[in-house]
Scaffold this motif. Structure first.
Motif, PDB file in Angstrom:
ATOM      1  N   LYS A 169     -24.930  10.122  20.069  1.00 22.57           N
ATOM      2  CA  LYS A 169     -23.552   9.913  19.623  1.00 22.57           C
ATOM      3  C   LYS A 169     -22.982   8.595  20.124  1.00 22.57           C
ATOM      4  O   LYS A 169     -22.046   8.055  19.554  1.00 22.57           O
ATOM      5  CB  LYS A 169     -22.658  11.053  20.119  1.00 22.57           C
TER       6      LYS A 169
ATOM      7  N   THR B  37     -24.721   4.664   5.136  1.00 24.30           N
ATOM      8  CA  THR B  37     -23.538   4.677   5.998  1.00 24.30           C
ATOM      9  C   THR B  37     -23.033   3.243   6.157  1.00 24.30           C
ATOM     10  O   THR B  37     -23.563   2.324   5.536  1.00 24.30           O
ATOM     11  CB  THR B  37     -23.888   5.241   7.388  1.00 24.30           C
TER      12      THR B  37
ATOM     13  N   HIS C 287     -26.309   9.100  14.109  1.00 29.20           N
ATOM     14  CA  HIS C 287     -26.712   9.604  15.431  1.00 29.20           C
ATOM     15  C   HIS C 287     -28.190   9.944  15.487  1.00 29.20           C
ATOM     16  O   HIS C 287     -28.778  10.053  16.565  1.00 29.20           O
ATOM     17  CB  HIS C 287     -25.871  10.828  15.808  1.00 29.20           C
TER      18      HIS C 287
ATOM     19  N   ALA D 193     -22.100  10.714   9.932  1.00 27.86           N
ATOM     20  CA  ALA D 193     -22.152  10.458  11.373  1.00 27.86           C
ATOM     21  C   ALA D 193     -23.459  10.985  11.952  1.00 27.86           C
ATOM     22  O   ALA D 193     -24.090  10.347  12.804  1.00 27.86           O
ATOM     23  CB  ALA D 193     -20.956  11.121  12.058  1.00 27.86           C
TER      24      ALA D 193
ATOM     25  N   TYR E 164     -15.491  14.067  10.648  1.00 33.26           N
ATOM     26  CA  TYR E 164     -15.887  13.651  11.992  1.00 33.26           C
ATOM     27  C   TYR E 164     -14.860  12.689  12.597  1.00 33.26           C
ATOM     28  O   TYR E 164     -14.482  11.705  11.980  1.00 33.26           O
ATOM     29  CB  TYR E 164     -17.249  12.957  11.906  1.00 33.26           C
TER      30      TYR E 164
ATOM     31  N   SER F 266     -16.375   8.033   9.246  1.00 29.52           N
ATOM     32  CA  SER F 266     -17.687   8.685   9.155  1.00 29.52           C
ATOM     33  C   SER F 266     -17.942   9.287   7.788  1.00 29.52           C
ATOM     34  O   SER F 266     -18.019  10.493   7.605  1.00 29.52           O
ATOM     35  CB  SER F 266     -17.826   9.703  10.272  1.00 29.52           C
TER      36      SER F 266
ATOM     37  N   THR G  80     -19.549   4.089  10.811  1.00 32.19           N
ATOM     38  CA  THR G  80     -19.937   5.499  10.708  1.00 32.19           C
ATOM     39  C   THR G  80     -20.557   5.974  12.021  1.00 32.19           C
ATOM     40  O   THR G  80     -21.408   5.293  12.584  1.00 32.19           O
ATOM     41  CB  THR G  80     -20.973   5.686   9.574  1.00 32.19           C
ATOM     42  N   GLY G  81     -20.096   7.122  12.462  1.00 34.45           N
ATOM     43  CA  GLY G  81     -20.656   7.690  13.685  1.00 34.45           C
ATOM     44  C   GLY G  81     -19.934   7.271  14.949  1.00 34.45           C
ATOM     45  O   GLY G  81     -20.206   7.787  16.026  1.00 34.45           O
TER      46      GLY G  81
END
Lengths: 628, 628
Positions: free
Chosen positions: A209, A64, A105, A101, A290, A76, A68-69
């Protein structure tokens, strides 16, 4: 300072069944960023050169980026990288959806898979824990079935699954990796590597998250601005409304819609396979990735004569071109069915469609006969033949066995002049962008570390004619003639490609507006680094050079920076009738590209360039090759 | 969109007595930015090569940047450029004060002076109008007298004057241009060019202080943040409190304070000429530049034995070194008097002090005798001799006639081994930074388009040992050993120098914190362009390459990228005893620098590099030279 990274890289040794965690330092993250930057770093460091891409010595990387996320549209995504079974060189492909994502997380930035298992397994990651599980019951299943089984057996429908399918199990050299059964890391055969390791899937559930951000207030305010912008940006709203399918009619109108194995640039049935046709017939919904409000992905459905399940999404432009116009097919439901099969089996739709188009041309030209095809009439436009071949390729049955090797290898096996119809660069089949219309992109295909690929070099179509705010932010101020291959165009290619490599490090969407000025601000607030577009572009260049060095170590030379002969022959119809790439101009453009990149006349990054990018260690790869 | 530029360039033809206005387009401004970018552009375009720097064919450029005249600290400077009478190559020097802001407020971004007048004139600019006026009554006057006369005859004490003095009138090859009689565009002899054209001064009054900004709210908020930061930044507060004079004791402590014509790096009288000594004796005030709260400039005064008028400011570190330690002089009042004379006559204190140190070594070594000096005992430490020589140089009297040619030319005239004592690169005397202590800066001297100069390449002292936030923003993450000349150090030199060239285009202060991340934001909001640090760094590189191309056109080669022999000999005392630059390492470092810059093995920017910077037209200059 808080930082959007988890600072944890999961390492899986399939041969030993072992799971461990690396914790790289801040300088590593700031130097290599993520995505393709991580892929290049690990591939160069952990392989020695000469490995069998489908053997246990290859490694497979899922990576990632810093964004990302986060709740930022376009961010993401994740990269998948390995030595490519298609090109025998640097393999890397990026993919959207929700899986990237979820990995963030769950507490990891990347996964490195090494070795291979003696039986099918899948990896299960949940909130900072990871385990290998038996996957014998998933083997041979469609991606949809497999995903459902995993979610059910782990008891959570929110689990996100990245996987390959039976094409990967069968090591089709262009098998892909799918997120959520519909988002594909399509190119360079990453699914075949996954299959060779008997790793069928990676299932993830992560609950954290709220990533720790360097300056959460600033980041959230910038992210909100981007969301607001996306709602009014004409490109983004159009993309959301009509999807990439919208490109079909545009490409056809200008004479650059690859048709019948790139023989032509105009397809008489284009209007039957474009966005409008889709919207009037099979479109049942829109979807996206996402945190992204654009929702550019399609969901299509049909029943009879070709059943299509919306679970597998819908065909992108590349797929409409590859399985449609390039195979001379104007039956949208059949194309949608072909798209579903590719997603269900884990096949890259571009290489699959191009391989079928190659076979069709071979058949029409007498290189393949009924005997070779088992009675299939492989004429352009034959819908049943196309669908049948997708199945045969995934299962490696009959003619599918050799077509699953990719057109480069297949044409050598078939002989009898088949090579003239085998369109590829470095073994990878081209995406659906004819370099005769976009010669700058042709140079991009030639120099991409992944072979013919539109995700490592700029699409010079729209950009050249109408300079985007993104290119302006890099100092490209003047529009250019599309057919030009002079220094100004190569400068655009160089800057644009460096930016594209940067986006691949950030694993940021190439389709949504991705202005360097704004992304520098976003990365700054996400990471807490006082970074700039200069530093990010140099990270992108580092990634490009690492990919190049990997190919050099594998023995590729300037001679591999080529294009298929077909693109030097004029198109025979349509608005671009008579247009071809000029060989002398192409050779000069290549030389200019090397010069601008700080590569020597053989296309090898110089020691000074490696030093300038603070990656002198890469010289071990470029100097392995005789003469350097 | 509103934009911090006036979009007007004033053009003065002294031969015809004509005044006109150019109105460049937005792309010109965005490509060349201002300051040294404009200087390089106009010098390459409007000269052909081979001109006599002191003849009417030379041009003289005064250029501001996009931020000049805004309420941003560090921004209100201007460049002065011309073909240098000292180096016969690219000449350019930057200067602070208030004049640059006044030019912007009067409606112009730059002034190009061409031709020459047959009698002394000065240029009077007021709110969008410009006229040439007789200056016969100013000829032979000190800068202080001249400024006063101009302000009185035009009836406005707020008029800002840039001028040269009698040194410029007499075409001393290192005569300077002074803003407000105390801020000097010191290097490369711009005052001699001004004198050769019989242009004594440029007086300005502009009332439009409110420049139109792209996003005034954003800009003002960023500017306020910078002002707030300056109040707490340790470097800035220390600079404000003690001035650059503070460097004397630091340089001496590390053994790098140039002493007795760079023979030594430790000066026994250092504590008598440093900041503390100044504060305890002659300091009477602090001053600064337009809109800057740092106030790093000194005002000093004394009466008897050496009268010093605070009007002329006070000595900077460079002056304390040049007229002080490098001449073996520890009498602060005498140095302050020497500084005043230089400012009153329009002499660069660095070249003046170095030339006197050269003469002193020649005298001590028997190259010069009492007969040559007219009886002056030119021993190191002789205060009266130093002050007398400043007068003689400015007036071109006696030994001052040849010393006013600079040490390179003087040493050829003097013969008898004088060349060993003539420290210069490309004809320009070095600033007071010993490359044996800072070898990266030595490479910088060698490759600077202006010869030995600390304003076109990074000072690697502090930077290398403790990486600043500014360098981090460019991706230089790790501190380096000062003595190192390997690729990592050259990378620091390249990135740092590109940034310094960028600052010279913006004409932004090198002393105040100038982080690329923040300056990109500031330029963005001032201009309305969506620019990035990438685009700005490329503008800086463009400026560096244009300067280089200018020198190439004038016939300079790799052989001119050298350092005086002295720097390859070890220092004989102090903490750096035994330390010298290694010739082989220096040669390799030069090669690495060329490679990283995209220059060929002869140090000439390649056609690909010119194309990458969108300045293919510069190839006309680099290709004029045989063999390229």
């Amino acid at each position: 300072m808080p930082n959007a990274y988890n600072k944890k890289v999961l390492r899986i040794d399939l041969s030993r069944g072992a799971v461990s965690v690396d914790e790289p330092d801040d300088d590593f993250y700031r130097t290599y960023i993520g995505g393709s930057g991580f892929v290049g770093y690990y591939l160069l460091n952990e392989l020695k050169g000469g490995e069998d891409p489908l053997g246990p010595d290859n490694i497979l990387i899922f990576a990632t980026g810093p964004l990302t996320g986060t709740p930022l549209p376009g961010a993401s995504r994740n990269s998948v990288g390995a030595k490519s079974p298609l090109t025998n060189g640097y393999g890397e492909s990026d993919v959207g959806g929700f899986w990237g994502a979820e990995l963030k997380h769950a507490g990891y930035d990347a996964i490195i898979v090494q070795g291979s298992s003696d039986h099918p397994v899948y990896l299960w990651i949940q909130d900072g824990k990871a385990e290998l599980r038996d996957a014998r019951h998933l083997w041979g299943k469609t991606t949809g079935e497999s995903q459902k089984i995993i979610q059910e057996e782990l008891g959570d429908e929110a689990i996100r699954v990245a996987q390959t399918g039976i094409a990967g199990e069968n090591m089709v050299r262009y098998a892909c990796v799918l997120n959520d059964v519909r988002h594909a890391a399509g190119r360079t055969g990453m699914g075949a590597v996954m299959g060779s390791k008997k790793l069928r899937a990676i299932a993830i559930r992560g609950h954290r998250k709220e990533l720790a951000l360097g300056d959460a207030d600033a980041f959230n305010s910038l992210a909100r601005r981007m969301i607001d912008d996306l709602k009014t940006d004409p490109g983004a709203t159009n993309l959301g409304a009509h999807g990439t399918a919208n490109a079909v009619m545009f490409q056809n109108a200008v004479g650059g819609l690859p048709t019948r194995n790139f023989r032509e640039g105009v397809f008489e049935g284009a209007d039957k396979i474009g966005a409008k046709a889709m919207e009037e017939t099979i479109l049942v919904g829109r979807a996206g990735c996402y945190a992204c409000p654009v929702r550019c992905k399609r969901e299509v459905a049909a029943s009879g004569p070709y059943d299509v399940d919306r679970l597998y999404g819908g065909p992108e432009y590349e797929t409409l071109g590859a399985l449609g116009s390039n195979c001379g097919i104007d039956d949208l439901k059949a194309i949608a069915r072909g798209n579903q099969l590719c997603n269900a089996y884990g096949l890259d739709t571009i290489s699959t469609g191009d391989s079928i188009a190659f076979a069709m041309e071979c058949f029409e030209q007498g290189v393949l006969t009924d005997r070779d095809t088992g009675g299939l009439r492989l004429t352009f436009g034959n819908v049943e033949a196309m669908l049948k071949l997708v199945e045969m390729i995934a299962r490696r049955e009959g003619l599918g066995k050799v077509l699953g090797e990719g057109v480069a290898r297949a044409s050598k096996v078939l002989g009898k002049g088949a090579q003239a119809f085998a369109l590829h660069v470095k073994g990878q089949e081209p995406p659906l962008h004819d370099p005769r219309w976009k010669p700058g992109m042709g140079v991009g295909y030639a120099v991409s570390p992944t072979g013919a690929d539109h995700c490592h070099n700029i699409h010079d179509s729209g950009y050249a004619m109408r300079i985007s705010e993104g290119l302006k932010a890099l100092g490209i101020l003047k529009p250019l003639r599309l057919q030009d291959l002079g220094p100004a165009k190569i400068r655009l290619l160089v800057y644009g490609s460096l930016w594209q490599h940067t986006l691949n490090c950030l694993v940021f969407c190439l389709m949504t507006p991705n202005r360097p000025d704004r992304l520098a601000e976003l990365v700054r607030s996400a990471t807490g680094w006082n970074t700039t577009a200069w530093e990010l572009m140099k990270a992108g260049e580092r990634s490009a050079v690492m990919g190049r060095a990997f190919d050099v170590r594998e023995g590729m030379t300037r001679a591999d920076d080529c294009l298929p002969d077909r693109f030097f022959d004029p198109l025979t119809s349509g608005p671009l009738k008579g247009v071809a790439i000029n060989r002398a101009e192409f050779g000069q453009a290549l030389q200019t590209y090397y010069g601008m990149m700080g590569w020597d006349d053989n296309g090898v990054p110089t020691p000074a360039k490696l030093g300038e990018l603070a990656i002198e260690w890469v010289g071990q790869a470029t100097q392995q090759v005789k003469g350097h």
